[in-house]
Design an enzyme around this catalytic site. Structure first.
Site, PDB file in Angstrom:
ATOM      1  CG  ASP A  82      32.843  -4.309  20.329  1.00  0.00           C
ATOM      2  OD1 ASP A  82      31.617  -4.000  20.079  1.00  0.00           O
ATOM      3  OD2 ASP A  82      33.576  -5.466  20.067  1.00  0.00           O
ATOM      4  CG  HIS A  83      29.638  -6.064  22.331  1.00  0.00           C
ATOM      5  ND1 HIS A  83      28.318  -6.461  22.198  1.00  0.00           N
ATOM      6  CD2 HIS A  83      30.250  -6.715  21.364  1.00  0.00           C
ATOM      7  CE1 HIS A  83      28.245  -6.877  20.825  1.00  0.00           C
ATOM      8  NE2 HIS A  83      29.437  -7.070  20.375  1.00  0.00           N
ATOM      9  CG  ASP A 104      24.879  -5.432  23.344  1.00  0.00           C
ATOM     10  OD1 ASP A 104      23.649  -5.529  23.512  1.00  0.00           O
ATOM     11  OD2 ASP A 104      25.725  -6.436  23.176  1.00  0.00           O
ATOM     12  CD  GLU A 141      23.494  -6.081  19.776  1.00  0.00           C
ATOM     13  OE1 GLU A 141      24.760  -5.727  19.778  1.00  0.00           O
ATOM     14  OE2 GLU A 141      23.298  -7.375  19.833  1.00  0.00           O
ATOM     15  CG  HIS A 231      27.940  -6.083  16.541  1.00  0.00           C
ATOM     16  ND1 HIS A 231      28.774  -6.029  17.605  1.00  0.00           N
ATOM     17  CD2 HIS A 231      27.532  -4.908  16.400  1.00  0.00           C
ATOM     18  CE1 HIS A 231      28.938  -4.499  18.160  1.00  0.00           C
ATOM     19  NE2 HIS A 231      27.970  -4.129  17.523  1.00  0.00           N
ATOM     20  CG  ASP A 276      37.770  -9.778  17.270  1.00  0.00           C
ATOM     21  OD1 ASP A 276      39.021 -10.254  17.108  1.00  0.00           O
ATOM     22  OD2 ASP A 276      37.559  -9.604  18.606  1.00  0.00           O
TER      23      ASP A 276
END
Ligand code: G3H
Ligand code: 13P
Ligand code: NA
Ligand code: ZN
Length: 328
Positions: A82-83, A104, A141, A231, A276
């Site tokens: 993630d990210h 990202d 993103e 997200h 999350d």
């Protein structure tokens, strides 16, 4: 079995469902996600954030996910980073065996300064070249996540732009999205459509048009072969807030993205739905309640079992609502 995000989301697009992508930091979350997937016959996306790698350590996270694949070999699992804040970060995850990474580039390497478009195209294109030569999928993103109500990116210390955003930054432009995909060849694109990270998305109960659904439709029409990612998709369950606050917690009034709104997004091209905060809330509520009701207990397995049960139920509800169930 370990599969790439492209494989899973192509199937999801073909059959019109969405897949929750749950963040994983510990054993209890991992088992909750898998037990829920097993019960509902759902494919899985688990994702590790920079915070998770810092907390558990990258090798532990890697083996946690590989252990899940070993225990439930019949469930397709995407191991997603993630990210990622740079191509280098993504490269390290690819070396560790992740089957999917997020680059990202909407934010700089500090994870909070909005970047310009050319920078985002450059880092994302480089990541795609590297990842695709290894069979790994890439999520990019475009746009800055932020609540259309508050103008805030959300988390204070987590992933998100600093300061107040203007309205145009918080909505991904469909034409720019088309150009971005053409230049970078990303498999999936996270879009800004009014959501933000964390528990504090909206100060008032959502009225039903909290997401920019029209924007999702326009973007999907321009890039129909790119999977859209949402997200900041936690729903911030009011019942868990109440349980937390009834057992010593102090969480102020706050609202998330209603599940029905996400389902509407899935009808119009959203395929990956990042969650999350909801697992954090369910876990905390279950532990607070157990400890308050059983003050003499001190075996962590007793309260962590409650945490796991609460998270499993939450995952089951999302797999069923998003149409993921039955597609493993
Ligand atoms: O994107 C944000 C996720 O909720 C991860 O947060 O860095 O605190 O693990 P974290
Ligand atoms: P939430 O904070 O809404 O759960 O969003 C998580 C997320 O987007 C992780 O990338
Ligand atoms: Na991601
Ligand atoms: Zn996110």
């Amino acid at each position: 079995a370990l599969i790439s995000m492209r494989q899973l989301l192509d199937h999801a697009a073909e059959h019109g469902y969405g897949v929750p992508a749950f963040n994983v930091n510990n054993l209890e979350q991992m088992r909750a996600i898998m037990e829920a997937a097993d019960k509902t016959d759902s494919p899985v996306i688990v994702q590790a954030s920079a915070g998770a790698r810092k907390y558990a350590g990258a090798p532990f996270l890697r083996h946690l996910i590989l252990s899940a694949i070993e225990e439930w070999p019949h469930i397709p699992v995407v191991m997603h980073q993630d990210h990622g804040t740079s191509p280098g970060v993504c490269q390290r995850s690819i070396q560790l065996g992740f089957s999917s990474v997020m680059m990202d580039g909407s934010l700089g390497e500090d994870g909070k300064t909005p970047t310009d478009y050319e920078y985002n195209v450059d880092v994302t294109r480089r990541t795609v070249e590297m990842a695709h030569s290894c069979g790994v999928s890439v999520e990019g993103e475009l746009g800055c996540l932020g609540s259309l109500e508050t103008g805030q990116a959300g988390e204070e210390d987590g992933v998100g732009a600093e300061g107040t955003l203007d309205h145009s930054q918080m909505l991904t432009d469909p034409e720019e999205a088309a150009d971005f995909v053409k230049q970078t060849q990303v498999d999936a694109l996270a879009i800004a459509i009014g959501t933000s990270h964390g528990a504090y998305k909206f100060t008032r109960p959502p009225t039903g048009d909290i997401l920019a659904i029209e924007q999702i439709k326009k973007i999907h029409a321009r890039i129909p072969d790119t999977h859209l990612v949402m997200h900041g998709s936690s729903s911030v369950p009011q019942d868990w807030l109440q349980i937390i606050n009834e057992h010593g917690g102090e969480i102020p009034e706050t609202y998330g993205v209603p599940v029905e709104e996400i389902v509407e997004g899935i009808k119009h091209g959203v395929r990956k739905v990042n969650i999350d905060t909801d697992l954090r809330l369910a876990s905390t509520g279950a532990i607070r309640r157990f400890l308050a009701e059983n003050p003499a207990e001190f075996d962590p397995r007793k309260y962590l079992k409650e945490s796991m049960k609460a998270m499993t139920e939450l995952c089951i509800a999302r797999y069923e609502a998003f149409g993921t169930a039955g597609n493993a």
